[in-house]
Design an enzyme around this catalytic site. Sequence first.
Site, PDB file in Angstrom:
ATOM      1  N   GLY A  18       0.767  -1.209  -0.026  1.00 17.42           N
ATOM      2  CA  GLY A  18      -0.005   0.118  -0.058  1.00 17.42           C
ATOM      3  C   GLY A  18       0.852   1.067  -0.104  1.00 17.42           C
ATOM      4  O   GLY A  18       0.424   2.354   0.607  1.00 17.42           O
ATOM      5  N   VAL A  70      -3.349  -7.440  -1.368  1.00 12.09           N
ATOM      6  CA  VAL A  70      -2.240  -8.093  -0.249  1.00 12.09           C
ATOM      7  C   VAL A  70      -3.678  -9.181   0.336  1.00 12.09           C
ATOM      8  O   VAL A  70      -3.084  -9.678   1.205  1.00 12.09           O
ATOM      9  CB  VAL A  70      -1.530  -7.227   0.548  1.00 12.09           C
ATOM     10  CG1 VAL A  70      -0.448  -6.950  -0.353  1.00 12.09           C
ATOM     11  CG2 VAL A  70      -2.220  -6.266   1.124  1.00 12.09           C
ATOM     12  N   TYR A 161     -12.275  -2.471  12.437  1.00 15.82           N
ATOM     13  CA  TYR A 161     -10.963  -1.879  12.434  1.00 15.82           C
ATOM     14  C   TYR A 161     -10.201  -2.064  13.623  1.00 15.82           C
ATOM     15  O   TYR A 161      -9.121  -2.518  13.606  1.00 15.82           O
ATOM     16  CB  TYR A 161     -10.973  -0.210  11.971  1.00 15.82           C
ATOM     17  CG  TYR A 161      -9.700   0.351  11.916  1.00 15.82           C
ATOM     18  CD1 TYR A 161      -9.014   0.138  10.663  1.00 15.82           C
ATOM     19  CD2 TYR A 161      -9.026   1.116  12.520  1.00 15.82           C
ATOM     20  CE1 TYR A 161      -7.742   0.879  10.148  1.00 15.82           C
ATOM     21  CE2 TYR A 161      -7.774   1.713  12.641  1.00 15.82           C
ATOM     22  CZ  TYR A 161      -7.343   1.900  11.210  1.00 15.82           C
ATOM     23  OH  TYR A 161      -6.056   2.321  11.040  1.00 15.82           O
ATOM     24  N   ALA A 164      -9.310  -5.642  14.006  1.00 10.93           N
ATOM     25  CA  ALA A 164      -8.308  -6.140  13.045  1.00 10.93           C
ATOM     26  C   ALA A 164      -6.975  -5.565  13.577  1.00 10.93           C
ATOM     27  O   ALA A 164      -5.774  -6.515  13.429  1.00 10.93           O
ATOM     28  CB  ALA A 164      -8.505  -5.302  11.559  1.00 10.93           C
TER      29      ALA A 164
HETATM   30  N1  LIG Z   1      -3.967   7.732   8.901  1.00 10.24           N
HETATM   31  C1  LIG Z   1      -3.968   7.509  10.136  1.00 10.24           C
HETATM   32  O1  LIG Z   1      -4.576   8.242  11.130  1.00 10.24           O
HETATM   33  C2  LIG Z   1      -3.675   6.161  10.606  1.00 10.24           C
HETATM   34  C3  LIG Z   1      -3.504   5.930  11.923  1.00 10.24           C
HETATM   35  C4  LIG Z   1      -3.236   4.661  12.444  1.00 10.24           C
HETATM   36  C5  LIG Z   1      -2.813   3.807  11.455  1.00 10.24           C
HETATM   37  N2  LIG Z   1      -2.939   3.809  10.167  1.00 10.24           N
HETATM   38  C6  LIG Z   1      -2.696   2.781   9.221  1.00 10.24           C
HETATM   39  O2  LIG Z   1      -1.681   3.223   8.518  1.00 10.24           O
HETATM   40  C7  LIG Z   1      -1.667   2.453   7.053  1.00 10.24           C
HETATM   41  C8  LIG Z   1      -1.409   3.593   6.124  1.00 10.24           C
HETATM   42  O3  LIG Z   1      -2.602   4.260   6.040  1.00 10.24           O
HETATM   43  P1  LIG Z   1      -2.695   5.682   5.443  1.00 10.24           P
HETATM   44  O4  LIG Z   1      -3.150   6.382   6.544  1.00 10.24           O
HETATM   45  O5  LIG Z   1      -1.381   5.918   4.814  1.00 10.24           O
HETATM   46  O6  LIG Z   1      -4.042   5.764   4.485  1.00 10.24           O
HETATM   47  P2  LIG Z   1      -4.031   5.471   2.800  1.00 10.24           P
HETATM   48  O7  LIG Z   1      -5.264   5.100   2.503  1.00 10.24           O
HETATM   49  O8  LIG Z   1      -3.319   6.732   2.273  1.00 10.24           O
HETATM   50  O9  LIG Z   1      -3.009   4.411   2.616  1.00 10.24           O
HETATM   51  C9  LIG Z   1      -3.394   3.115   2.499  1.00 10.24           C
HETATM   52  C10 LIG Z   1      -3.060   2.316   1.201  1.00 10.24           C
HETATM   53  O10 LIG Z   1      -3.185   0.906   1.227  1.00 10.24           O
HETATM   54  C11 LIG Z   1      -3.614   0.605  -0.051  1.00 10.24           C
HETATM   55  N3  LIG Z   1      -4.490  -0.607   0.133  1.00 10.24           N
HETATM   56  C12 LIG Z   1      -5.597  -0.782   0.236  1.00 10.24           C
HETATM   57  N4  LIG Z   1      -6.134  -1.836   0.304  1.00 10.24           N
HETATM   58  C13 LIG Z   1      -5.169  -2.649  -0.179  1.00 10.24           C
HETATM   59  C14 LIG Z   1      -4.998  -3.750  -0.632  1.00 10.24           C
HETATM   60  N5  LIG Z   1      -6.073  -5.056  -0.742  1.00 10.24           N
HETATM   61  N6  LIG Z   1      -3.867  -4.353  -1.214  1.00 10.24           N
HETATM   62  C15 LIG Z   1      -2.553  -3.541  -1.329  1.00 10.24           C
HETATM   63  N7  LIG Z   1      -2.822  -2.100  -0.882  1.00 10.24           N
HETATM   64  C16 LIG Z   1      -4.013  -1.890  -0.469  1.00 10.24           C
HETATM   65  C17 LIG Z   1      -4.445   1.931  -0.587  1.00 10.24           C
HETATM   66  O11 LIG Z   1      -4.678   1.757  -1.843  1.00 10.24           O
HETATM   67  C18 LIG Z   1      -3.774   3.015   0.052  1.00 10.24           C
HETATM   68  O12 LIG Z   1      -2.629   3.316  -0.891  1.00 10.24           O
HETATM   69  C19 LIG Z   1      -2.979   1.554   7.442  1.00 10.24           C
HETATM   70  O13 LIG Z   1      -2.587   0.334   7.502  1.00 10.24           O
HETATM   71  C20 LIG Z   1      -3.667   2.463   8.278  1.00 10.24           C
HETATM   72  O14 LIG Z   1      -4.733   1.575   8.934  1.00 10.24           O
HETATM   73  C21 LIG Z   1      -3.406   5.139   9.710  1.00 10.24           C
END
Ligand SMILES: NC(=O)c1ccc[n+]([C@@H]2O[C@H](COP(=O)([O-])OP(=O)(O)OC[C@H]3O[C@@H](n4cnc5c(N)ncnc54)[C@H](O)[C@@H]3O)[C@@H](O)[C@H]2O)c1
Length: 254
Positions: A18, A70, A161, A164
Amino acid sequence: MTAAFELSLSGRTALVTGASSGIGRAIALAFAQAGAAVLVNHLGRADEAAALVREIHSLGAQAWAIEADVSRSADVAGLAAQAAQRCGTVDVLVNNAGIIQEKPFLDTTEDDWDRMLAVDLKSVFLTARAFFPGMEAQGHGVIINIASDLAVLGREHYAPYCAAKAGVIGLTRALAREFAPAIRVNAIAPGPVNTAMMSLDAMSPQWLAKELDIPQRRIAEPDEIAATALFLASDLSRFYCGQVLGPNGGSVMG
Ligand SMILES: NC(=O)c1ccc[n+]([C@@H]2O[C@H](COP(=O)([O-])OP(=O)(O)OC[C@H]3O[C@@H](n4cnc5c(N)ncnc54)[C@H](O)[C@@H]3O)[C@@H](O)[C@H]2O)c1
């Protein structure tokens, strides 16, 4: 013995899932700046991934974009095959891909649950199965799983969420014990981060106020999470095993 305070990833290959946006993108760039070759996994975001690969090339590092869902074992097998074809071994795997959904619990369908658990938790199981044998064979490897502070805090309307991401932490600890010392498995549990997933523009003032109600009183930038990932990927963290690091502005302490 002289301590080596070296953040370099020179000579290493890293796969970030991702990676075309948000935190994954920031991690890919941080790793490239530290000298790693980067495999940029994405799902349906070929243009963004290609732009990131070009940006990494402009830093003087190698990069390749690989599309794969994934949450699907066949795609992950294809991802592993393409990674092996392009650069042989993977030294660092960052399980970053994720989705989120806001819904009252009683409106949450079985499909909602299955999709969230597949993308945010099963994907870590699938990539671990695909990449650990190669890491074991080469005698070293680093896995970094992106969890969330919500795994610990809980949050109304985000039950799948939270479940998970709590599962990601449990899986991290189990894998860390099973694969140490050759493979170091750790997790990062960020607080709120300024990415598309948080969609700050779409947040109600009440929701934003809730996110800001942490000691640091602001939302993180993706680079601040990438800094933690760089530390965990590097030899500086070589005694870290099964840990959950929390760049969270103080939302969770301890
Ligand atoms: N933004 C927040 O506040 C935050 C806080 C805690 C944790 N997170 C975690 O950080 C990680 C990244 O999130 P983000 O905030 O950068 O958001 P984002 O939406 O920019 O990034 C998530 C990425 O995962 C990709 N993705 C989704 N499903 C997929 C799949 N099945 N196969 C391959 N790629 C896939 C999306 O296309 C995207 O590029 C995530 O796991 C999210 O849960 C984010």
